[in-house]
Scaffold this motif. Structure first.
Motif, PDB file in Angstrom:
ATOM      1  N   PHE A  28       0.862  -1.197   0.000  1.00 42.28           N
ATOM      2  CA  PHE A  28       0.000   0.000   0.000  1.00 42.28           C
ATOM      3  C   PHE A  28       0.887   1.232   0.000  1.00 42.28           C
ATOM      4  O   PHE A  28       1.718   1.402   0.886  1.00 42.28           O
ATOM      5  CB  PHE A  28      -0.893  -0.033   1.249  1.00 42.28           C
ATOM      6  N   ILE A  29       0.713   2.090  -0.990  1.00 47.27           N
ATOM      7  CA  ILE A  29       1.556   3.286  -1.108  1.00 47.27           C
ATOM      8  C   ILE A  29       0.687   4.518  -0.873  1.00 47.27           C
ATOM      9  O   ILE A  29      -0.363   4.671  -1.501  1.00 47.27           O
ATOM     10  CB  ILE A  29       2.172   3.411  -2.527  1.00 47.27           C
ATOM     11  N   SER A  30       1.176   5.391   0.002  1.00 48.90           N
ATOM     12  CA  SER A  30       0.480   6.673   0.196  1.00 48.90           C
ATOM     13  C   SER A  30       1.470   7.642   0.826  1.00 48.90           C
ATOM     14  O   SER A  30       2.503   7.219   1.353  1.00 48.90           O
ATOM     15  CB  SER A  30      -0.731   6.499   1.104  1.00 48.90           C
ATOM     16  N   PRO A  31       1.179   8.937   0.774  1.00 44.62           N
ATOM     17  CA  PRO A  31       2.058   9.871   1.487  1.00 44.62           C
ATOM     18  C   PRO A  31       2.130   9.455   2.963  1.00 44.62           C
ATOM     19  O   PRO A  31       1.098   9.170   3.565  1.00 44.62           O
ATOM     20  CB  PRO A  31       1.354  11.218   1.306  1.00 44.62           C
ATOM     21  N   ALA A  32       3.349   9.409   3.524  1.00 40.97           N
ATOM     22  CA  ALA A  32       3.508   8.986   4.926  1.00 40.97           C
ATOM     23  C   ALA A  32       2.801   9.993   5.834  1.00 40.97           C
ATOM     24  O   ALA A  32       2.845  11.198   5.571  1.00 40.97           O
ATOM     25  CB  ALA A  32       4.993   8.926   5.271  1.00 40.97           C
ATOM     26  N   LYS A  33       2.205   9.498   6.900  1.00 46.30           N
ATOM     27  CA  LYS A  33       1.435  10.425   7.745  1.00 46.30           C
ATOM     28  C   LYS A  33       2.343  11.473   8.388  1.00 46.30           C
ATOM     29  O   LYS A  33       1.936  12.604   8.611  1.00 46.30           O
ATOM     30  CB  LYS A  33       0.582   9.667   8.768  1.00 46.30           C
ATOM     31  N   GLU A  34       3.626  11.113   8.600  1.00 43.12           N
ATOM     32  CA  GLU A  34       4.578  12.085   9.150  1.00 43.12           C
ATOM     33  C   GLU A  34       4.848  13.245   8.178  1.00 43.12           C
ATOM     34  O   GLU A  34       5.374  14.277   8.577  1.00 43.12           O
ATOM     35  CB  GLU A  34       5.917  11.401   9.469  1.00 43.12           C
ATOM     36  N   MET A  35       4.536  13.044   6.885  1.00 39.49           N
ATOM     37  CA  MET A  35       4.832  14.071   5.877  1.00 39.49           C
ATOM     38  C   MET A  35       3.617  14.954   5.594  1.00 39.49           C
ATOM     39  O   MET A  35       3.677  15.848   4.747  1.00 39.49           O
ATOM     40  CB  MET A  35       5.279  13.413   4.557  1.00 39.49           C
ATOM     41  N   ASN A  54       0.407  17.333   7.115  1.00 44.60           N
ATOM     42  CA  ASN A  54      -0.242  18.066   8.208  1.00 44.60           C
ATOM     43  C   ASN A  54      -1.103  19.166   7.597  1.00 44.60           C
ATOM     44  O   ASN A  54      -1.309  19.177   6.376  1.00 44.60           O
ATOM     45  CB  ASN A  54       0.799  18.622   9.193  1.00 44.60           C
ATOM     46  N   GLU A  55      -1.561  20.094   8.454  1.00 39.92           N
ATOM     47  CA  GLU A  55      -2.491  21.086   7.920  1.00 39.92           C
ATOM     48  C   GLU A  55      -1.882  21.940   6.802  1.00 39.92           C
ATOM     49  O   GLU A  55      -2.516  22.219   5.804  1.00 39.92           O
ATOM     50  CB  GLU A  55      -2.998  21.983   9.045  1.00 39.92           C
ATOM     51  N   GLU A  56      -0.613  22.321   7.020  1.00 42.49           N
ATOM     52  CA  GLU A  56       0.031  23.138   5.970  1.00 42.49           C
ATOM     53  C   GLU A  56       0.431  22.305   4.758  1.00 42.49           C
ATOM     54  O   GLU A  56       0.644  22.832   3.691  1.00 42.49           O
ATOM     55  CB  GLU A  56       1.309  23.823   6.479  1.00 42.49           C
ATOM     56  N   ASN A  57       0.632  21.015   4.999  1.00 42.85           N
ATOM     57  CA  ASN A  57       1.066  20.140   3.903  1.00 42.85           C
ATOM     58  C   ASN A  57       0.044  19.024   3.678  1.00 42.85           C
ATOM     59  O   ASN A  57       0.258  17.892   4.108  1.00 42.85           O
ATOM     60  CB  ASN A  57       2.431  19.512   4.230  1.00 42.85           C
ATOM     61  N   PRO A  58      -1.044  19.349   3.029  1.00 40.61           N
ATOM     62  CA  PRO A  58      -2.046  18.305   2.781  1.00 40.61           C
ATOM     63  C   PRO A  58      -1.477  17.262   1.811  1.00 40.61           C
ATOM     64  O   PRO A  58      -0.522  17.569   1.088  1.00 40.61           O
ATOM     65  CB  PRO A  58      -3.199  19.086   2.125  1.00 40.61           C
ATOM     66  N   PRO A  59      -2.051  16.071   1.816  1.00 41.04           N
ATOM     67  CA  PRO A  59      -1.534  15.045   0.896  1.00 41.04           C
ATOM     68  C   PRO A  59      -1.666  15.501  -0.556  1.00 41.04           C
ATOM     69  O   PRO A  59      -2.714  15.987  -0.965  1.00 41.04           O
ATOM     70  CB  PRO A  59      -2.410  13.816   1.170  1.00 41.04           C
ATOM     71  N   LEU A  60      -0.581  15.355  -1.303  1.00 43.79           N
ATOM     72  CA  LEU A  60      -0.590  15.785  -2.709  1.00 43.79           C
ATOM     73  C   LEU A  60      -0.923  14.634  -3.647  1.00 43.79           C
ATOM     74  O   LEU A  60      -1.236  14.843  -4.812  1.00 43.79           O
ATOM     75  CB  LEU A  60       0.798  16.326  -3.089  1.00 43.79           C
ATOM     76  N   TYR A  61      -0.800  13.393  -3.104  1.00 43.52           N
ATOM     77  CA  TYR A  61      -0.967  12.229  -3.980  1.00 43.52           C
ATOM     78  C   TYR A  61      -2.011  11.281  -3.432  1.00 43.52           C
ATOM     79  O   TYR A  61      -2.220  11.185  -2.216  1.00 43.52           O
ATOM     80  CB  TYR A  61       0.370  11.481  -4.121  1.00 43.52           C
ATOM     81  N   LYS A  62      -2.623  10.557  -4.333  1.00 47.78           N
ATOM     82  CA  LYS A  62      -3.592   9.530  -3.958  1.00 47.78           C
ATOM     83  C   LYS A  62      -2.869   8.309  -3.392  1.00 47.78           C
ATOM     84  O   LYS A  62      -1.664   8.152  -3.581  1.00 47.78           O
ATOM     85  CB  LYS A  62      -4.385   9.101  -5.201  1.00 47.78           C
ATOM     86  N   SER A  63      -3.621   7.447  -2.740  1.00 41.30           N
ATOM     87  CA  SER A  63      -3.085   6.187  -2.237  1.00 41.30           C
ATOM     88  C   SER A  63      -3.477   5.066  -3.200  1.00 41.30           C
ATOM     89  O   SER A  63      -4.495   5.169  -3.876  1.00 41.30           O
ATOM     90  CB  SER A  63      -3.676   5.873  -0.863  1.00 41.30           C
ATOM     91  N   PHE A  64      -2.676   4.021  -3.210  1.00 44.14           N
ATOM     92  CA  PHE A  64      -2.963   2.918  -4.151  1.00 44.14           C
ATOM     93  C   PHE A  64      -2.164   1.687  -3.752  1.00 44.14           C
ATOM     94  O   PHE A  64      -1.283   1.756  -2.896  1.00 44.14           O
ATOM     95  CB  PHE A  64      -2.602   3.342  -5.583  1.00 44.14           C
TER      96      PHE A  64
END
Ligand code: OGA
Ligand code: NI
Length: 342
Positions: free
Chosen positions: A296-303, A305-315
């Motif tokens: 499962f690939i997705s932006p790591a939760k540590e990366m 936050n509010e200022e840095n919303p996820p830029l990529y989808k998970s898959f």
């Protein structure tokens, strides 16, 4: 088989199927002043690093600024690197008859010798032959590797284990530097196939008409490249192409799409291409560390936050590969398709 460039035929001019449209040939300005950062890994995986923090800083700085860098003192012996180059050159210098056993145009086969076409049979061709092999774990894959030249299996078996270790060292430095959970990359994110592209770019009579490899980014997690003394690799940096000049016993490191997504764009999978030249054949071996197909690939939760919303989808990684193949054939930007709101 007649498609192979290294089939013994001598080309005085570039056959028309290799001639790229003018705007695609050698486009873009080449930077004469910038060069890739070189990082001393101080012994690589085998060494206790006292100044680990400094090393992490260097890796992240180079990673964020260029997405590409070279590493020296990485722990892989000079001798093993030279042997790997030698067996690769020997492979491509074998007779047409010897190579025929490994050649196929069947893109559903992982292990194969092929030439230059990237996607689809109708597009332009590139001035490169390639031997692609699944190499990991070694005991499960070695019997499928070419049995010629005689030393190929033994050398590749040693090389792949050590090259993978260097990649894992870099991933652990990146993990620590970005504040990811310890061992973040050690599970299924890196436990999939390790593929190699053993690339062979014969001398090209008219290097300005074609390319060895078109601009592309790698689709895996992290890539390690062994190149010989002949220059050809270029990296896109701030709108210009930067040469990855060969340094003896260095590896060139770059990030694949998966690392860009996991780091939520902090580390980028940067575009690169290979030029040809008329003087000398160029050989390179790219080692691609891949996630497990079911990973499962997705932006790591540590990366995120509010200022840095996820830029990529998970898959799931295998779905990424399927979509990647489909979209690349249609010349659609793959990363755009995985962007949120993209
Ligand atoms: C590749 C690649 C570069 C080179 O195989 O993906 O980018 O210098 N190779 O051969
Ligand atoms: Ni590449």
């Amino acid at each position: 088989m007649d498609n192979l460039l290294s089939n013994g035929e001598f080309h005085q001019t570039v056959p028309k199927q290799f001639v790229l449209p003018p705007e695609k040939r050698v486009p873009g300005e080449i930077s004469s002043t910038v060069s890739l950062p070189v990082i001393d890994l101080r012994g690589g995986p085998h060494c206790h690093v006292d100044d680990r923090d400094q090393l992490i800083g260097e890796v992240l700085r180079a990673g964020k600024e260029f997405g590409f860098f070279q590493v020296i003192n990485h722990g892989v012996s000079e001798q093993l690197m030279a042997e790997m180059m030698r067996v690769t050159e020997e492979f491509f210098n074998m007779s047409k008859e010897d190579k025929a056993a490994y050649y196929t145009e069947d893109t559903s086969k992982t292990n194969r010798l092929f030439s230059s076409t990237i996607y689809g049979k109708d597009g332009p061709r590139y001035w490169r032959d390639c031997l692609r092999l699944a190499c990991y774990p070694v005991p499960e894959t070695i019997n499928e590797w070419p049995d010629k030249p005689a030393k190929l299996r033994e050398v590749l078996a040693n090389f792949i284990v050590e090259a993978r270790e260097v990649s894992m060292t870099l991933l652990s430095l990146i993990c620590e530097g970005l504040g990811l959970k310890k061992g973040y990359f050690e599970g299924d994110l890196s436990s999939g196939q390790v593929l190699i592209n053993a690339n062979y770019y014969p001398p090209c009579p008219e290097p300005d008409l074609t390319l060895g490899l078109p601009p592309h980014s790698d689709r895996n997690l992290i890539t390690l490249l062994l190149q010989g003394a002949v220059s050809g690799l270029q990296i896109m940096h701030q709108g210009k192409w930067v040469r990855a000049e060969p340094i003896p016993n260095a590896f060139v490191i770059n990030f694949g799409h998966q690392l860009e997504i996991i780091t939520n764009g902090v580390l980028k999978s940067v575009e690169h291409r290979a030029m040809t030249n008329s003087g000398a054949a160029r050989t390179s071996v790219a080692v691609f560390i891949m996630p497990d197909m079911e990973s499962f690939i997705s932006p790591a939760k540590e990366m995120v936050n509010e200022e840095n919303p996820p830029l990529y989808k998970s898959f799931i990684f295998k779905d990424f590969l399927r979509i990647y193949t489909d979209l690349s054939a249609k010349k659609v930007d793959v990363m755009e398709a995985f962007k949120i709101n993209g």
